[in-house]
Design a protein around this motif. Structure first.
Motif, PDB file in Angstrom:
ATOM      1  N   MET A 196       0.830  -1.202   0.000  1.00 57.83           N
ATOM      2  CA  MET A 196       0.000   0.000   0.000  1.00 57.83           C
ATOM      3  C   MET A 196       0.869   1.258   0.000  1.00 57.83           C
ATOM      4  N   VAL A 197       1.946   1.239   0.777  1.00 55.39           N
ATOM      5  CA  VAL A 197       2.852   2.386   0.859  1.00 55.39           C
ATOM      6  C   VAL A 197       3.637   2.543  -0.438  1.00 55.39           C
ATOM      7  N   VAL A 198       4.099   1.420  -0.980  1.00 55.57           N
ATOM      8  CA  VAL A 198       4.904   1.442  -2.203  1.00 55.57           C
ATOM      9  C   VAL A 198       4.134   2.070  -3.359  1.00 55.57           C
ATOM     10  N   ARG A 199       2.852   1.779  -3.463  1.00 52.84           N
ATOM     11  CA  ARG A 199       2.064   2.242  -4.599  1.00 52.84           C
ATOM     12  C   ARG A 199       1.211   3.477  -4.310  1.00 52.84           C
ATOM     13  N   GLN A 200       1.408   4.106  -3.158  1.00 49.06           N
ATOM     14  CA  GLN A 200       0.565   5.234  -2.784  1.00 49.06           C
ATOM     15  C   GLN A 200       0.637   6.376  -3.797  1.00 49.06           C
ATOM     16  N   ASN A 201       1.822   6.754  -4.215  1.00 48.48           N
ATOM     17  CA  ASN A 201       1.955   7.856  -5.172  1.00 48.48           C
ATOM     18  C   ASN A 201       1.330   7.503  -6.519  1.00 48.48           C
ATOM     19  N   ASP A 202       1.428   6.232  -6.916  1.00 52.52           N
ATOM     20  CA  ASP A 202       0.817   5.821  -8.176  1.00 52.52           C
ATOM     21  C   ASP A 202      -0.711   5.887  -8.086  1.00 52.52           C
ATOM     22  N   VAL A 203      -1.247   5.533  -6.928  1.00 52.91           N
ATOM     23  CA  VAL A 203      -2.690   5.648  -6.718  1.00 52.91           C
ATOM     24  C   VAL A 203      -3.125   7.101  -6.839  1.00 52.91           C
ATOM     25  N   LEU A 204      -2.373   8.005  -6.194  1.00 53.50           N
ATOM     26  CA  LEU A 204      -2.720   9.422  -6.260  1.00 53.50           C
ATOM     27  C   LEU A 204      -2.616   9.951  -7.687  1.00 53.50           C
ATOM     28  N   SER A 205      -1.636   9.483  -8.433  1.00 53.25           N
ATOM     29  CA  SER A 205      -1.500   9.895  -9.830  1.00 53.25           C
ATOM     30  C   SER A 205      -2.696   9.415 -10.657  1.00 53.25           C
ATOM     31  N   PHE A 206      -3.100   8.159 -10.418  1.00 51.75           N
ATOM     32  CA  PHE A 206      -4.265   7.621 -11.111  1.00 51.75           C
ATOM     33  C   PHE A 206      -5.505   8.460 -10.811  1.00 51.75           C
ATOM     34  N   LEU A 207      -5.733   8.764  -9.538  1.00 51.09           N
ATOM     35  CA  LEU A 207      -6.912   9.544  -9.160  1.00 51.09           C
ATOM     36  C   LEU A 207      -6.825  10.968  -9.705  1.00 51.09           C
ATOM     37  N   THR A 208      -5.630  11.557  -9.681  1.00 47.15           N
ATOM     38  CA  THR A 208      -5.450  12.897 -10.238  1.00 47.15           C
ATOM     39  C   THR A 208      -5.828  12.925 -11.716  1.00 47.15           C
ATOM     40  N   ASP A 209      -5.379  11.936 -12.459  1.00 50.11           N
ATOM     41  CA  ASP A 209      -5.708  11.856 -13.878  1.00 50.11           C
ATOM     42  C   ASP A 209      -7.203  11.671 -14.096  1.00 50.11           C
ATOM     43  N   ARG A 210      -7.838  10.906 -13.226  1.00 54.57           N
ATOM     44  CA  ARG A 210      -9.281  10.688 -13.388  1.00 54.57           C
ATOM     45  C   ARG A 210     -10.042  11.982 -13.145  1.00 54.57           C
ATOM     46  N   PHE A 211      -9.661  12.720 -12.105  1.00 52.47           N
ATOM     47  CA  PHE A 211     -10.342  13.987 -11.835  1.00 52.47           C
ATOM     48  C   PHE A 211     -10.083  15.015 -12.938  1.00 52.47           C
ATOM     49  N   ALA A 212      -8.937  14.891 -13.603  1.00 50.20           N
ATOM     50  CA  ALA A 212      -8.588  15.809 -14.690  1.00 50.20           C
ATOM     51  C   ALA A 212      -9.223  15.392 -16.011  1.00 50.20           C
ATOM     52  N   GLY A 213      -9.853  14.220 -16.043  1.00 48.93           N
ATOM     53  CA  GLY A 213     -10.509  13.771 -17.268  1.00 48.93           C
ATOM     54  C   GLY A 213      -9.582  13.176 -18.306  1.00 48.93           C
ATOM     55  N   ARG A 214      -8.372  12.790 -17.901  1.00 53.15           N
ATOM     56  CA  ARG A 214      -7.427  12.203 -18.859  1.00 53.15           C
ATOM     57  C   ARG A 214      -7.816  10.749 -19.164  1.00 53.15           C
ATOM     58  N   THR A 215      -7.345  10.257 -20.297  1.00 49.84           N
ATOM     59  CA  THR A 215      -7.641   8.880 -20.707  1.00 49.84           C
ATOM     60  C   THR A 215      -6.995   7.893 -19.759  1.00 49.84           C
ATOM     61  N   PRO A 216      -7.752   6.951 -19.204  1.00 52.37           N
ATOM     62  CA  PRO A 216      -7.174   6.001 -18.245  1.00 52.37           C
ATOM     63  C   PRO A 216      -6.328   4.951 -18.917  1.00 52.37           C
ATOM     64  N   GLY A 217      -5.344   4.428 -18.168  1.00 53.02           N
ATOM     65  CA  GLY A 217      -4.585   3.294 -18.653  1.00 53.02           C
ATOM     66  C   GLY A 217      -5.446   2.049 -18.698  1.00 53.02           C
ATOM     67  N   ASP A 218      -5.121   1.124 -19.595  1.00 53.92           N
ATOM     68  CA  ASP A 218      -5.916  -0.087 -19.748  1.00 53.92           C
ATOM     69  C   ASP A 218      -4.997  -1.217 -20.201  1.00 53.92           C
ATOM     70  N   THR A 219      -4.810  -2.214 -19.347  1.00 48.63           N
ATOM     71  CA  THR A 219      -3.979  -3.356 -19.697  1.00 48.63           C
ATOM     72  C   THR A 219      -4.797  -4.558 -20.121  1.00 48.63           C
ATOM     73  N   CYS A 220      -6.104  -4.404 -20.244  1.00 49.79           N
ATOM     74  CA  CYS A 220      -6.939  -5.520 -20.696  1.00 49.79           C
ATOM     75  C   CYS A 220      -6.588  -5.881 -22.134  1.00 49.79           C
ATOM     76  N   PRO A 221      -6.548  -7.172 -22.467  1.00 49.33           N
ATOM     77  CA  PRO A 221      -6.223  -7.577 -23.846  1.00 49.33           C
ATOM     78  C   PRO A 221      -7.305  -7.170 -24.831  1.00 49.33           C
TER      79      PRO A 221
END
Length: 413
Positions: free
Chosen positions: A388-413
């Motif tokens: 949880m600590v290791v990925r905290q900044n990545d989580v915040l970056s993901f949420l920041t991008d979502r609030f900004a309306g940016r295109t989300p990452g997608d690793t689904c095939p």
């Protein structure tokens, strides 16, 4: 005729006085009720009338506010950096029956200077317990015991200037690993915050979800149920890590190990929430004692009291998880029946010693196959709590991008 005028005047004065008298009685009744209620955080929820559902709770709409009160958080620096409210509201348990839940709204005192309304994140703290004294709302308002540890979960989000709603998603019966119940409580908690409109958080603020471990279970269920249960609740994204998506797979991994206290918490919780599963009837004499001992406990006591215990030691059958009624109940609490429509950030350590990564991989594959947008992140080496600590900044970056309306990452095939 001379006596009629004074009588008419007296009657008019009496009619005018009735609303004033009624208002006075209402105020007096309210003051007496408030006087009967202990200060927030001074007693556990089981002893606090604020947490008691009104007799007509079934007449409330899901997410409708029942009561609210301002609080001064007594944990960390929240008391000086945030304005805070406890909000009680109607939600539904695992069987769709009405019950009362409570969420804590934390709004930074510092004015929001970003574009648009202040973002809000529903943060699901990993309570993982069977007693209401372990609930996040009590921890924030009292600063007492294990419950106070819930304050670590919203800290990074609040530091971004975003508001936080932290629901007691285990509900009044403290149901750990009850998937539908948790999802309902999260979504109805968002509705309740919007309905109250406190702290500048109303109907126009954008919302996201965030949770780790037991909190990820509630987050995932809320994301999965949102399209059908709460289409009015619009979410920009959901971050979840160390997710226990499949309670049967997690139980088999934990059974007899150092962390089998989680298994005890889930067993006693699901036995109470799903009496039709017949868990009580499967227990032997030792098991009946164990179920009683596991009730009303915080995680720390459960981990120390039930380490290295096996389910088979407490039951009359060698594999209680395979009993049809139990297996059916566990399937109802396994994620994947529907796909979230909000973007998902799912992270997990491959070497997680508490929640096996394989069952989370199965969930993300299922969601992807059903059309979800999922960014799957896996760390080759990692420990459950540290991840949880290791990925905290990545989580915040993901949420920041979502609030900004940016295109989300997608690793689904």
């Amino acid at each position: 005729m001379t006596t009629a005028v004074p009588r008419l005047r007296l009657a008019a004065r009496t009619v005018r006085a009735l609303p004033i008298a009624a208002a006075a009685l209402t105020l007096a009744a309210g003051a007496a009720y408030a006087a009967d209620r202990p200060p927030a955080g001074s007693v556990p929820p089981d002893q606090d009338p604020f947490y008691s559902a009104p007799a007509d709770i079934g007449s409330y709409r899901p997410g409708q506010v029942v009561d609210d009160r301002t609080i001064t958080p007594k944990v960390g620096g929240l008391g000086t950096t945030t304005d805070a409210w406890q909000i009680s509201y109607r939600t539904n348990d695992s069987h769709g029956q009405p019950e009362l839940a409570v969420t804590t709204l934390l709004v930074p005192k510092k004015a929001w200077t970003g574009g648009g309304p202040r973002p809000v994140v529903s943060v699901q703290a990993a309570e993982d317990s069977t007693g209401t004294q372990c609930a996040p709302s009590y921890g924030v308002s009292s600063g007492q015991g294990y419950a106070a540890s819930s304050a670590i979960y919203p800290a990074a989000v609040l530091a971004k200037g975003w508001a936080v709603a932290m629901p007691d998603f285990e509900g009044p019966k403290s149901v750990f690993m009850g998937g539908p119940q948790a999802g309902h409580a999260v979504l109805d908690g968002i509705r309740a915050v919007r309905n109250l409109g406190a702290g500048g958080v109303g109907t126009t603020n954008p919302w996201a979800l965030n949770g780790y471990s037991g909190g990820a279970q509630a987050t995932g269920w809320a994301a999965e149920l949102q399209p059908s249960y709460a289409p009015d609740v619009r979410l920009v994204g959901a971050a979840m890590g160390g997710t226990p998506a499949d309670p049967a797979a997690v139980a088999r991994s934990l059974d007899g190990g150092v962390f089998s206290g989680f298994e005890a918490a889930a067993t006693v919780s699901l036995a109470a929430e799903y009496p039709e599963a017949g868990i009580d009837d499967l227990t032997n004499a030792q098991g009946k004692v164990a179920l009683q001992q596991a009730r009303g406990k915080c995680l720390t006591d459960l981990l120390t009291g039930f380490a290295f215990k096996r389910l088979a030691d407490y039951t009359t059958v060698p594999d209680p998880l395979s009993v049809p009624s139990v297996a059916a109940m566990l399937q109802k609490n396994t994620m994947g029946a529907a796909a979230p429509t909000t973007p998902i950030y799912d992270y997990h350590a491959n070497t997680d010693e508490i929640v096996p990564v394989g069952q989370d991989d199965a969930l993300t594959r299922t969601w992807c196959a059903k059309g979800a947008t999922v960014q799957v992140v896996r760390d080759l080496i990692g420990e459950h709590a540290v991840e949880m600590v290791v990925r905290q900044n990545d989580v915040l970056s993901f949420l920041t991008d979502r609030f900004a309306g940016r295109t989300p990452g997608d690793t689904c095939p």
